[in-house]
Motif scaffolding. Structure first.
Motif, PDB file in Angstrom:
ATOM      1  N   LEU A   1       0.835  -1.203   0.000  1.00 54.54           N
ATOM      2  CA  LEU A   1       0.000   0.000   0.000  1.00 54.54           C
ATOM      3  C   LEU A   1       0.869   1.251   0.000  1.00 54.54           C
ATOM      4  CD1 LEU A   1      -3.005   0.773   0.055  1.00 54.54           C
ATOM      5  CD2 LEU A   1      -2.821   0.967   2.543  1.00 54.54           C
ATOM      6  N   LEU A   2       1.915   1.248   0.809  1.00 54.60           N
ATOM      7  CA  LEU A   2       2.825   2.385   0.862  1.00 54.60           C
ATOM      8  C   LEU A   2       3.558   2.559  -0.462  1.00 54.60           C
ATOM      9  CD1 LEU A   2       4.205   4.643   2.435  1.00 54.60           C
ATOM     10  CD2 LEU A   2       5.848   2.953   3.299  1.00 54.60           C
TER      11      LEU A   2
ATOM     12  N   ILE B   1     -11.040  21.365  -5.832  1.00 57.60           N
ATOM     13  CA  ILE B   1     -10.689  21.283  -4.410  1.00 57.60           C
ATOM     14  C   ILE B   1     -10.239  22.652  -3.914  1.00 57.60           C
ATOM     15  CG2 ILE B   1      -8.994  20.317  -2.779  1.00 57.60           C
ATOM     16  CD1 ILE B   1      -9.172  17.699  -4.369  1.00 57.60           C
ATOM     17  N   GLY B   2      -9.549  23.389  -4.772  1.00 60.53           N
ATOM     18  CA  GLY B   2      -9.164  24.757  -4.439  1.00 60.53           C
ATOM     19  C   GLY B   2     -10.252  25.772  -4.726  1.00 60.53           C
ATOM     20  N   LEU B   3     -11.456  25.277  -5.127  1.00 62.40           N
ATOM     21  CA  LEU B   3     -12.600  26.133  -5.441  1.00 62.40           C
ATOM     22  C   LEU B   3     -12.254  27.197  -6.483  1.00 62.40           C
ATOM     23  CD1 LEU B   3     -14.067  26.594  -1.840  1.00 62.40           C
ATOM     24  CD2 LEU B   3     -14.739  24.928  -3.590  1.00 62.40           C
ATOM     25  N   PHE B   4     -11.315  26.883  -7.358  1.00 61.40           N
ATOM     26  CA  PHE B   4     -10.840  27.786  -8.400  1.00 61.40           C
ATOM     27  C   PHE B   4     -10.360  29.119  -7.818  1.00 61.40           C
ATOM     28  CE2 PHE B   4     -12.853  24.792 -11.218  1.00 61.40           C
ATOM     29  CZ  PHE B   4     -12.051  24.841 -12.350  1.00 61.40           C
ATOM     30  N   ARG B   5      -9.917  29.081  -6.556  1.00 60.00           N
ATOM     31  CA  ARG B   5      -9.381  30.279  -5.903  1.00 60.00           C
ATOM     32  C   ARG B   5      -8.015  30.038  -5.270  1.00 60.00           C
ATOM     33  NH1 ARG B   5     -10.928  34.838  -7.448  1.00 60.00           N
ATOM     34  NH2 ARG B   5     -10.046  35.679  -5.524  1.00 60.00           N
ATOM     35  N   SER B   6      -7.880  28.919  -4.557  1.00 57.29           N
ATOM     36  CA  SER B   6      -6.682  28.665  -3.762  1.00 57.29           C
ATOM     37  C   SER B   6      -5.687  27.781  -4.510  1.00 57.29           C
ATOM     38  CB  SER B   6      -7.057  27.998  -2.433  1.00 57.29           C
ATOM     39  OG  SER B   6      -5.909  27.582  -1.747  1.00 57.29           O
ATOM     40  N   PHE B   7      -4.525  28.337  -4.832  1.00 62.49           N
ATOM     41  CA  PHE B   7      -3.471  27.552  -5.465  1.00 62.49           C
ATOM     42  C   PHE B   7      -3.005  26.429  -4.541  1.00 62.49           C
ATOM     43  CE2 PHE B   7      -2.652  31.786  -7.571  1.00 62.49           C
ATOM     44  CZ  PHE B   7      -3.090  31.397  -8.819  1.00 62.49           C
ATOM     45  N   TRP B   8      -2.896  26.727  -3.248  1.00 63.73           N
ATOM     46  CA  TRP B   8      -2.332  25.767  -2.311  1.00 63.73           C
ATOM     47  C   TRP B   8      -3.263  24.583  -2.079  1.00 63.73           C
ATOM     48  CZ3 TRP B   8       2.619  26.034  -1.587  1.00 63.73           C
ATOM     49  CH2 TRP B   8       3.262  27.258  -1.762  1.00 63.73           C
ATOM     50  N   LEU B   9      -4.564  24.826  -2.031  1.00 62.89           N
ATOM     51  CA  LEU B   9      -5.507  23.713  -1.902  1.00 62.89           C
ATOM     52  C   LEU B   9      -5.500  22.842  -3.152  1.00 62.89           C
ATOM     53  CD1 LEU B   9      -8.608  25.312  -0.120  1.00 62.89           C
ATOM     54  CD2 LEU B   9      -6.999  23.628   0.809  1.00 62.89           C
ATOM     55  N   ALA B  10      -5.376  23.471  -4.318  1.00 65.57           N
ATOM     56  CA  ALA B  10      -5.293  22.709  -5.566  1.00 65.57           C
ATOM     57  C   ALA B  10      -4.024  21.862  -5.594  1.00 65.57           C
ATOM     58  CB  ALA B  10      -5.336  23.649  -6.763  1.00 65.57           C
ATOM     59  N   LEU B  11      -2.927  22.428  -5.122  1.00 65.05           N
ATOM     60  CA  LEU B  11      -1.659  21.691  -5.044  1.00 65.05           C
ATOM     61  C   LEU B  11      -1.825  20.446  -4.172  1.00 65.05           C
ATOM     62  CD1 LEU B  11       1.488  21.592  -5.467  1.00 65.05           C
ATOM     63  CD2 LEU B  11       1.660  22.896  -3.344  1.00 65.05           C
ATOM     64  N   ALA B  12      -2.367  20.643  -2.962  1.00 67.30           N
ATOM     65  CA  ALA B  12      -2.567  19.512  -2.052  1.00 67.30           C
ATOM     66  C   ALA B  12      -3.564  18.508  -2.636  1.00 67.30           C
ATOM     67  CB  ALA B  12      -3.052  20.021  -0.697  1.00 67.30           C
ATOM     68  N   GLY B  13      -4.634  19.017  -3.247  1.00 65.12           N
ATOM     69  CA  GLY B  13      -5.656  18.150  -3.815  1.00 65.12           C
ATOM     70  C   GLY B  13      -5.133  17.293  -4.950  1.00 65.12           C
ATOM     71  N   GLY B  14      -4.322  17.886  -5.835  1.00 64.33           N
ATOM     72  CA  GLY B  14      -3.763  17.126  -6.948  1.00 64.33           C
ATOM     73  C   GLY B  14      -2.865  15.997  -6.477  1.00 64.33           C
ATOM     74  N   ILE B  15      -2.011  16.291  -5.494  1.00 60.92           N
ATOM     75  CA  ILE B  15      -1.126  15.255  -4.957  1.00 60.92           C
ATOM     76  C   ILE B  15      -1.948  14.158  -4.287  1.00 60.92           C
ATOM     77  CG2 ILE B  15       0.681  14.783  -3.253  1.00 60.92           C
ATOM     78  CD1 ILE B  15       1.743  17.631  -3.807  1.00 60.92           C
ATOM     79  N   LEU B  16      -2.980  14.555  -3.549  1.00 57.92           N
ATOM     80  CA  LEU B  16      -3.836  13.580  -2.863  1.00 57.92           C
ATOM     81  C   LEU B  16      -4.543  12.668  -3.857  1.00 57.92           C
ATOM     82  CD1 LEU B  16      -5.030  12.584  -0.191  1.00 57.92           C
ATOM     83  CD2 LEU B  16      -6.844  14.276  -0.454  1.00 57.92           C
ATOM     84  N   ILE B  17      -5.038  13.230  -4.952  1.00 52.34           N
ATOM     85  CA  ILE B  17      -5.713  12.413  -5.969  1.00 52.34           C
ATOM     86  C   ILE B  17      -4.748  11.379  -6.540  1.00 52.34           C
ATOM     87  CG2 ILE B  17      -6.762  12.451  -8.272  1.00 52.34           C
ATOM     88  CD1 ILE B  17      -7.905  15.220  -7.521  1.00 52.34           C
ATOM     89  N   GLY B  18      -3.523  11.804  -6.831  1.00 54.62           N
ATOM     90  CA  GLY B  18      -2.522  10.872  -7.348  1.00 54.62           C
ATOM     91  C   GLY B  18      -2.210   9.754  -6.370  1.00 54.62           C
ATOM     92  N   VAL B  19      -2.077  10.105  -5.097  1.00 60.43           N
ATOM     93  CA  VAL B  19      -1.787   9.098  -4.063  1.00 60.43           C
ATOM     94  C   VAL B  19      -2.952   8.121  -3.924  1.00 60.43           C
ATOM     95  CG1 VAL B  19      -1.435   8.757  -1.585  1.00 60.43           C
ATOM     96  CG2 VAL B  19      -0.160  10.546  -2.792  1.00 60.43           C
ATOM     97  N   ILE B  20      -4.189   8.632  -3.932  1.00 59.33           N
ATOM     98  CA  ILE B  20      -5.363   7.749  -3.811  1.00 59.33           C
ATOM     99  C   ILE B  20      -5.437   6.812  -5.020  1.00 59.33           C
ATOM    100  CG2 ILE B  20      -7.883   7.680  -3.798  1.00 59.33           C
ATOM    101  CD1 ILE B  20      -7.830  10.297  -2.214  1.00 59.33           C
ATOM    102  N   GLU B  21      -5.172   7.344  -6.210  1.00 55.95           N
ATOM    103  CA  GLU B  21      -5.148   6.494  -7.405  1.00 55.95           C
ATOM    104  C   GLU B  21      -4.122   5.384  -7.254  1.00 55.95           C
ATOM    105  OE1 GLU B  21      -4.506   8.365 -11.133  1.00 55.95           O
ATOM    106  OE2 GLU B  21      -6.494   9.239 -11.239  1.00 55.95           O
ATOM    107  N   GLY B  22      -2.936   5.742  -6.765  1.00 61.68           N
ATOM    108  CA  GLY B  22      -1.890   4.751  -6.575  1.00 61.68           C
ATOM    109  C   GLY B  22      -2.292   3.685  -5.573  1.00 61.68           C
ATOM    110  N   MET B  23      -2.902   4.102  -4.471  1.00 62.82           N
ATOM    111  CA  MET B  23      -3.328   3.143  -3.444  1.00 62.82           C
ATOM    112  C   MET B  23      -4.445   2.248  -3.955  1.00 62.82           C
ATOM    113  SD  MET B  23      -3.258   5.735  -0.164  1.00 62.82           S
ATOM    114  CE  MET B  23      -3.887   4.525   1.017  1.00 62.82           C
TER     115      MET B  23
END
Length: 288
Positions: free
Chosen positions: A3-4, A230-252
């Motif tokens: 999983l890791l 995820i960033g509500l088309f406003r927050s760059f940082w939330l979009a950054l975190a959201g994109g990485i999270l989506i990739g990790v969930i896909e991998g898992m």
């Protein structure tokens, strides 16, 4: 451990999703367009790299040529949007980019010979370091680093530079911005050019780990827009975190035999969840 390993393997895709999502917000906040063509623009430049390397060109000159083509395609889309649809409403602009996406996919599939995968060269092969006994690839580090760098630059540019303030004015009141002397068309096309360059480079890095055909790469617009939502088309940082999270969930997800075939549905589920969450207050008000 499996999983890791799968989660770490998803970091490369997550970094690319994050960058594409941040670029989508960058475009939306500066030129008021929900852009569905971002990944297709990047795929155009990435496949120039493939064609040139297959023809025997050296790798890095081919990369440079691909970046130039991706930038020019971005500028061409920007020219269309600013010339004929500058005064259109948000829904019309989004519909135009969907139409352009369909056209670009059709042209791309025609030029590169259908949906068959093409061998992409690995720009940065090898391992960067080990994390909890798992190898983290150089490609993963670079895509995440590129996403973080673009997020920092976009945030600073938007909030701390004169040009950024002009572009924000352009997004909110384009007619007023033009009247006070802001070079509306030039700055708009510049935004499209910059995002075209970054998305092209991101897709060049991620393509060897994907199904590298033009359609599959163009449809990375879906996880990109999921990250932007995820960033509500406003927050760059939330979009950054959201994109990485989506990739990790896909991998898992790929670890589980019954779920691995549905891993591509993860971005759609994220979009659905964010849309439902954003409507919660209205639903509660109606219930009362």
């Amino acid at each position: 451990m499996n999983l890791l390993t799968s989660a770490v393997a998803g970091l490369t895709a997550g970094g690319a999703y994050a960058l594409l999502g941040v670029c989508a917000i960058f475009t939306y906040r500066l030129v008021a367009v929900v852009n569905f063509t971002g990944a297709a623009i990047g795929a155009s430049g990435a496949f120039v790299l493939v064609v040139l390397t297959e023809a025997g060109f050296p790798l890095w000159p081919a990369v440079l040529a691909g970046l130039v083509v991706g930038t020019l395609v971005g500028m061409a889309v920007g020219f269309i949007m600013t010339t004929w649809f500058a005064e259109a409403n948000a829904s019309t602009k989004a519909a135009v980019t969907v139409a352009l996406l369909v056209g670009m996919i059709a042209i791309g599939l025609r030029l590169i010979g259908g949906q068959h995968p093409r061998p992409f060269p690995e720009l940065f092969p090898g391992s960067a370091f080990r994390l909890a006994g798992v190898e983290v690839t150089i490609a993963s580090v670079l895509t995440i680093g590129l996403a973080v760098a673009f997020t920092l630059l976009a945030d600073r540019f938007l909030n701390h530079t004169r040009t950024g303030l002009h572009l924000r004015a352009l997004s909110e009141r384009p007619m007023a911005a033009e009247l006070i002397g802001v070079r509306v068309k030039f700055l708009s096309i510049l935004v499209w050019a910059v995002t075209g360059t970054f998305t092209t480079f991101a897709l060049m890095i991620i393509a060897p780990q994907r199904s590298p055909n033009f359609l599959a790469l163009s449809l990375l617009a879906v996880p990109a827009l999921a990250a932007a939502l995820i960033g509500l088309f406003r927050s760059f940082w939330l979009a950054l975190a959201g994109g990485i999270l989506i990739g990790v969930i896909e991998g898992m997800t790929s670890t589980f035999e019954g779920l691995s075939q549905y891993r591509s549905a993860v971005p759609f589920l994220v979009i659905l969840a964010v849309l439902l969450w954003s409507q919660r207050e209205a639903r509660w008000d109606e219930a009362r």
